[in-house]
Design a protein around this motif. Structure first.
Motif, PDB file in Angstrom:
ATOM      1  N   SER A   1      64.082  24.378  76.941  1.00  0.00           N
ATOM      2  CA  SER A   1      64.964  25.544  76.790  1.00  0.00           C
ATOM      3  C   SER A   1      64.200  26.798  76.401  1.00  0.00           C
TER       4      SER A   1
ATOM      5  N   PRO B   1      69.148  23.536  75.377  1.00  0.00           N
ATOM      6  CA  PRO B   1      68.940  23.454  73.927  1.00  0.00           C
ATOM      7  C   PRO B   1      69.471  22.116  73.412  1.00  0.00           C
TER       8      PRO B   1
ATOM      9  N   ARG C   1      68.403  32.637  70.195  1.00  0.00           N
ATOM     10  CA  ARG C   1      67.964  31.354  69.639  1.00  0.00           C
ATOM     11  C   ARG C   1      69.022  30.767  68.711  1.00  0.00           C
TER      12      ARG C   1
ATOM     13  N   ALA D   1      71.991  29.667  70.774  1.00  0.00           N
ATOM     14  CA  ALA D   1      71.709  28.447  71.531  1.00  0.00           C
ATOM     15  C   ALA D   1      71.721  27.222  70.626  1.00  0.00           C
TER      16      ALA D   1
END
Length: 238
Positions: free
Chosen positions: A182, A177, A199, A202
């Motif tokens: 990613s 990320p 998400r 990250a």
């Protein structure tokens, strides 16, 4: 620092290649996400090869940073970035579509790499390109590059198009990320809510991800570029 004609020509070459390559990258993100059912980027106007909407969305990464880095590097390179928006809820619901969207950006650099490399290959075997650049020991130079700004700029354009697009492909495809690569991790998370939670988690490690990417990148880029230049283009041992 001398801002002569060669320096300014070098900046124009680097920036034009960067501008087109980055615009194409983000346009492919936008186009594929639109085809996959997310109209966020399309509605923002970034599904286009017109660089203006991309510059308006990311003026710092598309204008300020490239200019500053080119000056600070003494005319050796420039870096920058752009972005295309997407709906994280759409991405969480359709991880395969989101993965294809993220992959579309880096893969857009492949045809540019191929075209620039083929042009260098043809130029080398037809006398337009000479030996390797004595300063870098790696990139071919025009046989008549010393004869004028135009021939030097053409040689530089192909070199920059080749190496910058390899850089953009390899760097962005790293699975860290906030880079495009990613997105692969979301394919292994089964529940939608877990993908959404991952998400946001990250994203908080984006800076660490960039530092790791900066560490691993030359270990991938250098052997790839050396193989293509030394082995394929010149037929030399690596």
């Amino acid at each position: 620092m001398q801002f002569g004609s060669q320096f300014l020509t070098g900046f124009m070459v680097w920036y034009l290649v960067f501008l087109f390559s980055t615009t194409l990258h983000e346009a492919m993100h936008s186009f594929v996400s639109h085809r996959g059912g997310d109209a966020t980027a399309y509605s923002s106007g970034t599904a286009t090869l017109n660089p203006v909407p991309h510059i308006q969305r990311s003026p710092f990464g598309m204008l300020a940073v490239p200019i500053v880095t080119f000056i600070l590097s003494g005319g050796n390179y420039l870096i920058g970035w752009a972005s295309a928006p997407f709906n994280p809820y759409w991405a969480a619901r359709y991880p395969k579509r989101s993965f294809l969207m993220s992959l579309a950006g880096p893969l857009s650099h492949l045809p540019l790499i191929v075209v620039s490399f083929v042009c260098m290959y043809i130029g080398l075997h037809n006398g337009y390109f000479g030996p390797l650049d004595p300063e870098t020991g790696m990139y071919p130079i025009a046989a008549g590059a010393g004869g004028g700004t135009v021939s030097w700029a053409l040689a530089m354009f192909l070199n920059v198009a080749f190496r910058l697009n390899i850089i953009l492909l390899i760097f962005n495809i790293l699975p860290l990320p906030p880079l495009d690569g990613s997105e692969v991790w979301y394919l292994f998370i089964k529940r939608e809510e877990d993908r959404l939670r991952f998400r946001y988690t990250a994203n908080s490690y984006a800076f660490a991800g960039l530092l790791l990417a900066w560490y691993f990148f030359p270990r991938i880029y250098t052997p790839v570029a050396h193989f293509l230049i030394y082995r394929v283009l010149y037929g030399l041992p690596i």
